[in-house]
Motif scaffolding. Structure first.
Motif, PDB file in Angstrom:
ATOM      1  N   THR A  16       5.443  -5.858 -12.829  1.00 20.97           N
ATOM      2  CA  THR A  16       4.125  -5.323 -13.162  1.00 20.97           C
ATOM      3  C   THR A  16       4.153  -4.843 -14.593  1.00 20.97           C
ATOM      4  N   ASP A 201       7.124  -2.848  -1.574  1.00 19.29           N
ATOM      5  CA  ASP A 201       6.545  -3.337  -2.843  1.00 19.29           C
ATOM      6  C   ASP A 201       5.727  -2.261  -3.544  1.00 19.29           C
ATOM      7  N   THR A 203       3.882   0.062  -5.988  1.00 17.64           N
ATOM      8  CA  THR A 203       3.205  -0.112  -7.285  1.00 17.64           C
ATOM      9  C   THR A 203       2.855  -1.567  -7.590  1.00 17.64           C
ATOM     10  N   LEU A 204       3.212  -2.509  -6.724  1.00 20.28           N
ATOM     11  CA  LEU A 204       2.877  -3.913  -6.952  1.00 20.28           C
ATOM     12  C   LEU A 204       1.563  -4.262  -6.260  1.00 20.28           C
ATOM     13  N   ASP A 205       0.999  -5.408  -6.597  1.00 22.39           N
ATOM     14  CA  ASP A 205      -0.249  -5.839  -5.956  1.00 22.39           C
ATOM     15  C   ASP A 205      -0.058  -6.036  -4.454  1.00 22.39           C
ATOM     16  N   SER A 206       1.165  -6.350  -4.031  1.00 23.87           N
ATOM     17  CA  SER A 206       1.456  -6.600  -2.619  1.00 23.87           C
ATOM     18  C   SER A 206       1.891  -5.339  -1.877  1.00 23.87           C
ATOM     19  N   GLU A 207       1.699  -4.176  -2.475  1.00 24.36           N
ATOM     20  CA  GLU A 207       2.144  -2.916  -1.879  1.00 24.36           C
ATOM     21  C   GLU A 207       1.577  -2.715  -0.476  1.00 24.36           C
ATOM     22  N   GLN A 208       2.460  -2.274   0.442  1.00 22.08           N
ATOM     23  CA  GLN A 208       2.062  -1.930   1.803  1.00 22.08           C
ATOM     24  C   GLN A 208       2.811  -0.675   2.233  1.00 22.08           C
TER      25      GLN A 208
END
Length: 236
Positions: A16, A201, A203-208
């Motif tokens: 990121t 994940d 701070t990433l777009d795929s964060e869960q």
């Protein structure tokens, strides 16, 4: 000659943009330094290139400090600081010196009377705790648990017992390719009402980030977390 300062510079947790997770003063500090200590010089150069650094990368000195660094090499890491140069300490991901070999350099800096300056940035441990809904009044980070299944499950039962007795959140991580095994062990070893959080994940777009009791995790298909950086938390 006055000594330099050791700046503890966080880096992104994954692929990121640095500007999306790091404050401007941290970026400015990293851009201006000519000396660094890092776990991996190649990834450190990629981070500095992304900023970009004020100096050409060829003029920036990057020494490595990782699990393979012999004790005999540690004093040399202090030489730029003792010569009056500021040095940036960076990790492979997140905050340096937290679950990271950089803590050794920080300890040496204190012994040598060198000023240590921690800087603000993402910590997967604290981000996971903040978002878990589990207690933050008392918590312990355990790093990696045993890799063998029986030993891992025994350790999980110990952590669950400790959590219930002292009402504290237990936090730990796993090598990403063993995440599935860790989750399966958690669901086998822990009581139905023990709450488990998976923070994946960050701070990433795929964060869960999901927190559920063991019984709820068992009642549905398990999430796909293998090979994805995940922080595990439990509270009994």
């Amino acid at each position: 000659m006055s000594k330099g300062r050791l700046y503890l510079i966080p880096v992104p947790l994954g692929q990121t943009e640095a500007a999306a997770v790091l404050p401007q003063p941290v970026l400015a500090c990293a851009q201006a330094l000519a000396h660094f200590v890092a776990e991996n010089a190649k990834s450190a150069r990629a981070f500095l290139k992304s900023l970009p650094a004020n100096l050409p990368l060829q003029q920036i000195r990057i020494a490595e400090l990782n699990e393979h660094t012999p004790d005999s090499a540690l004093p040399r890491l202090l030489e730029p600081l003792l010569a009056g140069n500021d040095v940036g300490l960076i990790s492979e991901a997140g905050c340096p010196a937290v679950a990271d070999p950089g803590a050794t350099l920080v300890a040496l800096a204190h012994q040598a009377g060198i000023k240590v300056v921690p800087m603000v940035g993402p910590s997967s441990i604290l981000l996971a705790l903040m978002a878990s809904g589990l207690t933050g009044q008392g918590f312990t980070f355990h790093g990696y648990l045993p890799s063998a299944t029986q030993e891992r499950e025994k350790r999980l039962r110990e952590l669950e017992k400790d959590s219930k007795q002292w009402q504290r959140t237990q936090i730990f991580i796993e090598t990403p390719y063993r995440n599935r095994q860790m989750l399966e062990s958690l669901l086998k070893a822990c009581a139905p009402d023990t709450r488990i959080c998976l923070a994946t994940d960050l701070t990433l777009d795929s964060e869960q980030i999901r927190t559920r009791p063991v019984s709820a995790w068992q009642a549905q298909p398990l999430p796909e977390i293998n090979r994805r950086p995940t922080v595990f938390l439990l509270h009994a």
